[in-house]
Design a protein around this motif. Sequence first.
Motif, mmCIF file in Angstrom:
data_model
loop_
_atom_site.group_PDB
_atom_site.id
_atom_site.type_symbol
_atom_site.label_atom_id
_atom_site.label_comp_id
_atom_site.label_asym_id
_atom_site.label_seq_id
_atom_site.Cartn_x
_atom_site.Cartn_y
_atom_site.Cartn_z
ATOM 1 N N GLU A 15 -17.898 -4.018 2.155
ATOM 2 C CA GLU A 15 -17.974 -5.243 2.939
ATOM 3 C C GLU A 15 -18.800 -5.031 4.198
ATOM 4 O O GLU A 15 -19.568 -5.909 4.612
ATOM 5 C CB GLU A 15 -16.557 -5.700 3.317
ATOM 6 C CG GLU A 15 -15.744 -6.235 2.144
ATOM 7 C CD GLU A 15 -16.300 -7.531 1.606
ATOM 8 O OE1 GLU A 15 -16.985 -8.276 2.383
ATOM 9 O OE2 GLU A 15 -16.123 -7.837 0.419
ATOM 10 N N THR A 16 -18.621 -3.856 4.753
ATOM 11 C CA THR A 16 -19.372 -3.555 5.975
ATOM 12 C C THR A 16 -20.873 -3.535 5.694
ATOM 13 O O THR A 16 -21.685 -4.083 6.455
ATOM 14 C CB THR A 16 -18.925 -2.204 6.550
ATOM 15 O OG1 THR A 16 -17.517 -2.242 6.807
ATOM 16 C CG2 THR A 16 -19.667 -1.896 7.834
ATOM 17 N N LEU A 17 -21.245 -2.900 4.583
ATOM 18 C CA LEU A 17 -22.676 -2.856 4.218
ATOM 19 C C LEU A 17 -23.225 -4.263 3.942
ATOM 20 O O LEU A 17 -24.346 -4.612 4.331
ATOM 21 C CB LEU A 17 -22.870 -1.959 2.996
ATOM 22 C CG LEU A 17 -22.631 -0.457 3.225
ATOM 23 C CD1 LEU A 17 -22.725 0.301 1.896
ATOM 24 C CD2 LEU A 17 -23.629 0.105 4.223
ATOM 25 N N ARG A 18 -22.388 -5.042 3.249
ATOM 26 C CA ARG A 18 -22.860 -6.407 2.944
ATOM 27 C C ARG A 18 -22.998 -7.231 4.221
ATOM 28 O O ARG A 18 -23.972 -7.988 4.393
ATOM 29 C CB ARG A 18 -21.868 -7.058 1.993
ATOM 30 C CG ARG A 18 -22.391 -8.380 1.422
ATOM 31 C CD ARG A 18 -21.450 -8.927 0.405
ATOM 32 N NE ARG A 18 -20.185 -9.280 1.054
ATOM 33 C CZ ARG A 18 -19.157 -9.810 0.386
ATOM 34 N NH1 ARG A 18 -19.251 -10.020 -0.923
ATOM 35 N NH2 ARG A 18 -18.039 -10.081 1.031
ATOM 36 N N LEU A 19 -22.037 -7.082 5.112
ATOM 37 C CA LEU A 19 -22.123 -7.800 6.375
ATOM 38 C C LEU A 19 -23.321 -7.332 7.207
ATOM 39 O O LEU A 19 -23.999 -8.130 7.871
ATOM 40 C CB LEU A 19 -20.822 -7.621 7.165
ATOM 41 C CG LEU A 19 -19.579 -8.326 6.596
ATOM 42 C CD1 LEU A 19 -18.333 -7.923 7.399
ATOM 43 C CD2 LEU A 19 -19.759 -9.834 6.640
ATOM 44 N N LEU A 20 -23.544 -6.009 7.138
ATOM 45 C CA LEU A 20 -24.689 -5.464 7.873
ATOM 46 C C LEU A 20 -26.012 -6.039 7.333
ATOM 47 O O LEU A 20 -26.915 -6.408 8.099
ATOM 48 C CB LEU A 20 -24.665 -3.934 7.776
ATOM 49 C CG LEU A 20 -25.774 -3.196 8.528
ATOM 50 C CD1 LEU A 20 -25.688 -3.496 10.026
ATOM 51 C CD2 LEU A 20 -25.663 -1.681 8.296
ATOM 52 N N GLU A 21 -26.087 -6.119 6.006
ATOM 53 C CA GLU A 21 -27.305 -6.681 5.386
ATOM 54 C C GLU A 21 -27.472 -8.148 5.766
ATOM 55 O O GLU A 21 -28.579 -8.617 6.054
ATOM 56 C CB GLU A 21 -27.217 -6.527 3.861
ATOM 57 C CG GLU A 21 -28.465 -6.946 3.120
ATOM 58 C CD GLU A 21 -29.632 -6.033 3.422
ATOM 59 O OE1 GLU A 21 -30.822 -6.497 3.303
ATOM 60 O OE2 GLU A 21 -29.419 -4.856 3.782
ATOM 61 N N LYS A 22 -26.360 -8.837 5.807
ATOM 62 C CA LYS A 22 -26.399 -10.244 6.169
ATOM 63 C C LYS A 22 -26.835 -10.422 7.615
ATOM 64 O O LYS A 22 -27.650 -11.314 7.941
ATOM 65 C CB LYS A 22 -25.013 -10.850 5.943
ATOM 66 C CG LYS A 22 -24.961 -12.349 6.200
ATOM 67 C CD LYS A 22 -23.561 -12.878 5.918
ATOM 68 C CE LYS A 22 -23.497 -14.372 6.181
ATOM 69 N NZ LYS A 22 -22.136 -14.910 5.921
ATOM 70 N N CYS A 23 -26.340 -9.571 8.463
ATOM 71 C CA CYS A 23 -26.722 -9.643 9.882
ATOM 72 C C CYS A 23 -28.212 -9.338 10.071
ATOM 73 O O CYS A 23 -28.897 -9.972 10.892
ATOM 74 C CB CYS A 23 -25.858 -8.665 10.691
ATOM 75 S SG CYS A 23 -24.131 -9.173 10.823
ATOM 76 N N ARG A 24 -28.675 -8.338 9.326
ATOM 77 C CA ARG A 24 -30.110 -8.022 9.407
ATOM 78 C C ARG A 24 -30.973 -9.218 8.973
ATOM 79 O O ARG A 24 -31.992 -9.540 9.599
ATOM 80 C CB ARG A 24 -30.409 -6.812 8.539
ATOM 81 C CG ARG A 24 -29.922 -5.495 9.136
ATOM 82 C CD ARG A 24 -30.228 -4.364 8.175
ATOM 83 N NE ARG A 24 -29.793 -3.090 8.732
ATOM 84 C CZ ARG A 24 -29.848 -1.920 8.069
ATOM 85 N NH1 ARG A 24 -30.352 -1.894 6.822
ATOM 86 N NH2 ARG A 24 -29.420 -0.800 8.640
#
Length: 252
Positions: A15-24
């Motif tokens: 989830e953290t990686l997905r959120l990070l990708e979304k934020c980017r």
Amino acid sequence: MATSSGKVEKVSKFETLRLLEKCRKERDDALHRESVLREKLRQYESRMRSTETLKQKLKTLTTDNKELRKQVKALRTEIGLECSPKFSGKTTRDIISDLNEKEQECSSLVEKTGKLSLTVDDLTSELANTVTSKTLLEDQVQSLQQNLKDMTNNQRRLLKLWEDKKAQREQLALPAIPPKPGQKPFVHKAIQTEMSISSSQRLPVNAFETNPFSRDNDKKSVLDKHSFPTYGNGYHHDKKAFMHDETKGIQN
């Protein structure tokens, strides 16, 4: 407990990686929108500056237009256009249009004047040729008149010679009358002798042979030999009229 905690850790990491990708992605979109907005802002500011410049120019032109209107009105009043019924109610644009039409008419008239000048030059050349031809014809007429006069004089001289010769021959044919003692022989002063006649004007020997015709017929035959032709310009001489005039002159 250890297994469930491991799953939670894996899920949270995913989830953290997905959120990070979304934020980017959101960051990149925000940066792109920011650059677009900055470009639009720059264009807007440029337009605003152009608008301000145009507003300033418009203000200047409006002021100049007011001054020009005042000057045009003063000039119209000065040259009398305001009082003239021909220009009454016309604007400056209408007057300028009329002046342009007048200019075109003037150009057309100048072109026609040039063509007329060429025509005048051609007519002047033809007139000069006609005057030259007239002078030549007058010289020819004078020459023909002089020739006619010379031929008339020669005809008169020949006719007089013929009359004198015939009178002399008739006198010689009469019986000789002896002169009285102490009287000089009569000599006709008007009779020309062969010594006073040049060889070119002497008549042939048999020109005065006697024939049964009358004296008038002899005159007619001589005039037929030396008759005049009909010349141009109305110079025509009748043989009978000439013979009548010469006979009348000899009788006188």
